[in-house]
Enzyme design. Structure first.
Site, PDB file in Angstrom:
ATOM      1  N   GLN A  65      99.265 -63.792 -32.098  1.00  0.00           N
ATOM      2  CA  GLN A  65      98.276 -64.611 -31.398  1.00  0.00           C
ATOM      3  C   GLN A  65      98.925 -65.619 -30.463  1.00  0.00           C
ATOM      4  O   GLN A  65      98.226 -66.384 -29.792  1.00  0.00           O
ATOM      5  CB  GLN A  65      97.399 -65.329 -32.426  1.00  0.00           C
ATOM      6  CG  GLN A  65      96.589 -64.393 -33.300  1.00  0.00           C
ATOM      7  CD  GLN A  65      95.880 -65.113 -34.432  1.00  0.00           C
ATOM      8  OE1 GLN A  65      95.946 -66.338 -34.579  1.00  0.00           O
ATOM      9  NE2 GLN A  65      95.181 -64.354 -35.266  1.00  0.00           N
ATOM     10  N   HIS A 115      97.436 -68.371 -35.732  1.00  0.00           N
ATOM     11  CA  HIS A 115      96.806 -69.699 -35.801  1.00  0.00           C
ATOM     12  C   HIS A 115      97.627 -70.797 -35.114  1.00  0.00           C
ATOM     13  O   HIS A 115      97.949 -71.825 -35.713  1.00  0.00           O
ATOM     14  CB  HIS A 115      96.543 -70.083 -37.262  1.00  0.00           C
ATOM     15  CG  HIS A 115      95.602 -69.167 -37.974  1.00  0.00           C
ATOM     16  ND1 HIS A 115      95.148 -69.398 -39.241  1.00  0.00           N
ATOM     17  CD2 HIS A 115      95.020 -68.001 -37.597  1.00  0.00           C
ATOM     18  CE1 HIS A 115      94.341 -68.422 -39.631  1.00  0.00           C
ATOM     19  NE2 HIS A 115      94.251 -67.556 -38.621  1.00  0.00           N
ATOM     20  N   GLU A 135      83.234 -73.174 -37.930  1.00  0.00           N
ATOM     21  CA  GLU A 135      82.589 -74.491 -37.930  1.00  0.00           C
ATOM     22  C   GLU A 135      82.557 -75.121 -36.548  1.00  0.00           C
ATOM     23  O   GLU A 135      83.452 -74.906 -35.732  1.00  0.00           O
ATOM     24  CB  GLU A 135      83.352 -75.452 -38.846  1.00  0.00           C
ATOM     25  CG  GLU A 135      83.400 -75.057 -40.294  1.00  0.00           C
ATOM     26  CD  GLU A 135      84.179 -76.048 -41.135  1.00  0.00           C
ATOM     27  OE1 GLU A 135      84.251 -75.858 -42.366  1.00  0.00           O
ATOM     28  OE2 GLU A 135      84.724 -77.039 -40.568  1.00  0.00           O
ATOM     29  N   TYR A 176      88.780 -82.625 -42.555  1.00  0.00           N
ATOM     30  CA  TYR A 176      87.722 -81.627 -42.387  1.00  0.00           C
ATOM     31  C   TYR A 176      87.763 -80.532 -43.462  1.00  0.00           C
ATOM     32  O   TYR A 176      87.021 -79.558 -43.374  1.00  0.00           O
ATOM     33  CB  TYR A 176      87.767 -81.070 -40.961  1.00  0.00           C
ATOM     34  CG  TYR A 176      87.311 -82.149 -39.993  1.00  0.00           C
ATOM     35  CD1 TYR A 176      85.984 -82.254 -39.613  1.00  0.00           C
ATOM     36  CD2 TYR A 176      88.198 -83.123 -39.547  1.00  0.00           C
ATOM     37  CE1 TYR A 176      85.555 -83.282 -38.788  1.00  0.00           C
ATOM     38  CE2 TYR A 176      87.778 -84.160 -38.731  1.00  0.00           C
ATOM     39  CZ  TYR A 176      86.450 -84.236 -38.350  1.00  0.00           C
ATOM     40  OH  TYR A 176      86.024 -85.273 -37.551  1.00  0.00           O
ATOM     41  N   TYR A 236      90.177 -62.929 -46.581  1.00  0.00           N
ATOM     42  CA  TYR A 236      89.990 -61.603 -45.999  1.00  0.00           C
ATOM     43  C   TYR A 236      90.041 -60.504 -47.059  1.00  0.00           C
ATOM     44  O   TYR A 236      89.472 -59.435 -46.886  1.00  0.00           O
ATOM     45  CB  TYR A 236      91.043 -61.344 -44.926  1.00  0.00           C
ATOM     46  CG  TYR A 236      90.919 -62.278 -43.743  1.00  0.00           C
ATOM     47  CD1 TYR A 236      89.840 -62.195 -42.877  1.00  0.00           C
ATOM     48  CD2 TYR A 236      91.872 -63.261 -43.508  1.00  0.00           C
ATOM     49  CE1 TYR A 236      89.705 -63.055 -41.806  1.00  0.00           C
ATOM     50  CE2 TYR A 236      91.757 -64.128 -42.429  1.00  0.00           C
ATOM     51  CZ  TYR A 236      90.674 -64.029 -41.584  1.00  0.00           C
ATOM     52  OH  TYR A 236      90.543 -64.890 -40.533  1.00  0.00           O
TER      53      TYR A 236
END
Length: 373
Positions: free
Chosen positions: A89, A151, A244, A254, A265
């Site tokens: 990513q 991420h 979210e 959070y 997953y």
């Protein structure tokens, strides 16, 4: 932002669009709109920024910064992009103009970087002369580095205070989001020179890194500055379920992974709790996940019915989501462009009042969305 660019500057783009042929027409609950391709054959475009002369900058995750000028994608990428790594990513991520770009030509890039110690999220500042970057300088680097290719987050926004907010993902190692000596899994707030913002919430706490503004965030890939309140809003990926939308407030936790609406997953529960004392609840969540990316709050004049609405791109569900708000409460959710079948990576409101979209693909596109007449 409500700024509009002069019609004279838009004329070359409009002529190019007309020459390319009619755009496709789509339906929403209360209007019809046209979607026109501005540029294509981009390799996983990730972020879009609007230059004062009416041109656009587009990042490709593959490591290139591209210019769209007069409705045409320049073949040659911008030179001077900092050294980065393209893996999983990671790659070239966000591009953000300095609030005084007109005067200083300064912009900011977030990207993945690799060294012997592993990979991380970096932010560099540079000057852009219309063709090349110069004076590139790294002003933020999340530490410690890790060995995963997931991420990185990397979305950025300037606050009303002039400080830079940077999202860093948990790097696919969930426990890092609650370790406040580890930069992963939070929002960091720095000056334009890379110092911790002088009123950051944890400056007096030796157990929390000075740049932290919030923590317990999994993987933020959408951030905006609310034009009325001046607060930073964000959205983040959950695992299987639990995406979210949050309002990013100083010092808040959070919750990831202590609380979540999602599961692993593998199907194994991550937490039995969706809320707890000391944790900030989301303003809105999705279950199942839509895989949100990109975010815009519409304030333009082309779509008066949508003024004040938030738009979120969806990768997994391949759609554009419109959220109507009453203050901090979502009152309506509408799915748009479901028939397009494209992974929406970024959504922005342009200075022309149109909505601009990027699609995540080896042959990604830049779309411009306007009302159908």
């Amino acid at each position: 932002m409500n700024g509009r660019i002069p019609l004279l500057l838009l004329a070359p783009f409009l002529a190019h669009t007309a020459a390319a042929g009619a755009a496709d027409i789509y339906e929403a609950d209360d209007l019809r709109f046209r979607l026109a391709v501005v540029a294509d054959n981009l390799e996983h475009p990730w972020s879009l920024a609007f230059l004062p002369d009416g041109s656009q900058l587009v990042t490709e995750r593959a490591g290139r910064l591209r210019v769209i000028r007069d409705g045409e994608l320049h073949k040659e990428p911008v030179t001077g992009v900092p050294q980065l790594v393209v893996a999983g990513q990671g790659g070239l991520l966000d591009v953000l103009l300095h609030p005084e770009f007109d005067d200083n030509q300064v912009l900011f890039l977030s990207y993945a970087h690799r060294s012997r110690e592993g990979m991380t999220t970096r932010v560099a500042r540079a000057r852009f002369d219309g063709k090349a970057l110069s004076d590139a300088e790294v002003i933020f680097e999340a530490s410690p580095r890790g060995n995963t290719t997931r991420h990185f987050a990397g979305r950025m926004v300037f606050g009303q205070d002039g400080h830079l907010y940077i999202s860093v993902g948990d790097r696919g190692e969930m426990e890092r989001a609650q370790d406040t000596r580890d930069d992963a899994g939070g929002v960091h707030r720095i000056t334009i020179n890379g110092e911790p913002a002088p009123d950051n919430p944890f400056l007096s706490n030796s157990d929390i890194n000075d740049t932290f503004f919030t923590y317990g965030n999994r993987n933020i890939q959408g951030m905006i500055l609310h034009p009325d309140t001046g607060e930073v809003w964000s959205h983040e990926h959950g695992p299987r379920g639990g995406d979210e939308i949050n309002i990013i407030r100083a010092g808040n936790d959070y919750g990831w992974p202590k609380v979540t609406y999602g599961i692993d997953y593998s199907g194994v529960p991550i937490s039995s709790r969706t809320t707890m004392e000391g944790v900030t609840d989301p303003l809105h969540y999705w279950d199942p996940s839509i895989a949100p990316s990109g975010m815009a709050l519409y304030t333009g004049e082309l779509f008066p019915q949508w003024q004040g609405d938030v738009f979120v791109g969806a990768l997994k569900m391949r759609k554009l989501v419109r959220l109507s708000l009453d203050g901090e409460k979502v009152t309506e959710e509408e799915d748009l462009l479901t028939e397009l079948g494209e992974r929406i990576r970024d959504v922005r409101m342009g200075p022309d009042g149109a909505l601009w979209l990027l699609t995540d693909s080896p042959r990604g596109k830049v779309y411009r969305m306007v009302p159908a007449k």
